[in-house]
Motif scaffolding. Structure first.
Motif, PDB file in Angstrom:
ATOM      1  N   LYS A 182      37.615   7.839  56.427  1.00  0.00           N
ATOM      2  CA  LYS A 182      37.449   7.767  54.966  1.00  0.00           C
ATOM      3  C   LYS A 182      36.394   6.749  54.546  1.00  0.00           C
ATOM      4  O   LYS A 182      35.731   6.930  53.533  1.00  0.00           O
ATOM      5  N   ASP A 183      36.210   5.672  55.324  1.00  0.00           N
ATOM      6  CA  ASP A 183      35.188   4.687  54.982  1.00  0.00           C
ATOM      7  C   ASP A 183      33.786   5.282  55.108  1.00  0.00           C
ATOM      8  O   ASP A 183      32.910   5.001  54.291  1.00  0.00           O
ATOM      9  N   GLN A 184      33.594   6.103  56.112  1.00  0.00           N
ATOM     10  CA  GLN A 184      32.297   6.751  56.281  1.00  0.00           C
ATOM     11  C   GLN A 184      32.021   7.716  55.122  1.00  0.00           C
ATOM     12  O   GLN A 184      30.920   7.729  54.574  1.00  0.00           O
ATOM     13  N   VAL A 185      33.022   8.492  54.762  1.00  0.00           N
ATOM     14  CA  VAL A 185      32.866   9.460  53.670  1.00  0.00           C
ATOM     15  C   VAL A 185      32.616   8.737  52.348  1.00  0.00           C
ATOM     16  O   VAL A 185      31.674   9.056  51.617  1.00  0.00           O
ATOM     17  N   ASP A 202      29.181   6.843  47.906  1.00  0.00           N
ATOM     18  CA  ASP A 202      28.648   5.724  47.119  1.00  0.00           C
ATOM     19  C   ASP A 202      27.125   5.626  47.242  1.00  0.00           C
ATOM     20  O   ASP A 202      26.444   5.324  46.262  1.00  0.00           O
ATOM     21  N   GLN A 203      26.604   5.888  48.421  1.00  0.00           N
ATOM     22  CA  GLN A 203      25.148   5.862  48.601  1.00  0.00           C
ATOM     23  C   GLN A 203      24.488   6.917  47.722  1.00  0.00           C
ATOM     24  O   GLN A 203      23.481   6.645  47.055  1.00  0.00           O
ATOM     25  N   VAL A 238      27.051  -0.435  53.349  1.00  0.00           N
ATOM     26  CA  VAL A 238      27.963  -1.364  54.023  1.00  0.00           C
ATOM     27  C   VAL A 238      29.251  -0.643  54.422  1.00  0.00           C
ATOM     28  O   VAL A 238      29.726  -0.786  55.552  1.00  0.00           O
ATOM     29  N   LYS A 239      29.814   0.150  53.505  1.00  0.00           N
ATOM     30  CA  LYS A 239      31.031   0.905  53.814  1.00  0.00           C
ATOM     31  C   LYS A 239      30.799   1.875  54.969  1.00  0.00           C
ATOM     32  O   LYS A 239      31.654   2.036  55.831  1.00  0.00           O
ATOM     33  N   GLY A 288      32.679   1.884  58.488  1.00  0.00           N
ATOM     34  CA  GLY A 288      33.364   3.077  58.983  1.00  0.00           C
ATOM     35  C   GLY A 288      32.854   3.514  60.340  1.00  0.00           C
ATOM     36  O   GLY A 288      33.640   3.926  61.208  1.00  0.00           O
ATOM     37  N   ASP A 289      31.548   3.415  60.551  1.00  0.00           N
ATOM     38  CA  ASP A 289      30.970   3.745  61.858  1.00  0.00           C
ATOM     39  C   ASP A 289      31.512   2.819  62.935  1.00  0.00           C
ATOM     40  O   ASP A 289      31.851   3.259  64.040  1.00  0.00           O
ATOM     41  N   ALA A 290      31.615   1.536  62.622  1.00  0.00           N
ATOM     42  CA  ALA A 290      32.131   0.554  63.582  1.00  0.00           C
ATOM     43  C   ALA A 290      33.593   0.849  63.911  1.00  0.00           C
ATOM     44  O   ALA A 290      33.999   0.780  65.081  1.00  0.00           O
ATOM     45  N   LYS A 291      34.383   1.164  62.888  1.00  0.00           N
ATOM     46  CA  LYS A 291      35.784   1.514  63.122  1.00  0.00           C
ATOM     47  C   LYS A 291      35.893   2.726  64.041  1.00  0.00           C
ATOM     48  O   LYS A 291      36.717   2.762  64.955  1.00  0.00           O
TER      49      LYS A 291
END
Length: 65
Positions: A3-6, A11-12, A43-44, A48-51
């Protein structure tokens, strides 16, 4: 994809639209708001990618055990 990636990509995109709209109508505040939202989205997305990378790495380690 999490969900962070989405949310980051949404937002971008929203930020880019606001930035361009602000530039077109000559509204500096809207343009700046769009840039800020676009940056927050990046940033989000990176978070999300890192997670996702950590999750994938943990899964590979568990699968080897």
């Amino acid at each position: 994809m999490n969900k962070d990636q989405v949310n980051g990509r949404v937002d971008q995109t929203t930020g880019k639209v606001k930035e361009v709209a602000g530039r077109i109508v000559g509204n500096d505040r809207l343009e700046a708001e769009g840039r800020a939202e676009k940056t927050a989205g990046k940033v989000k997305t990176v978070y999300g990618d890192a997670k996702e990378d950590v999750k994938d790495s943990a899964k590979r380690v568990i699968d080897k055990i």
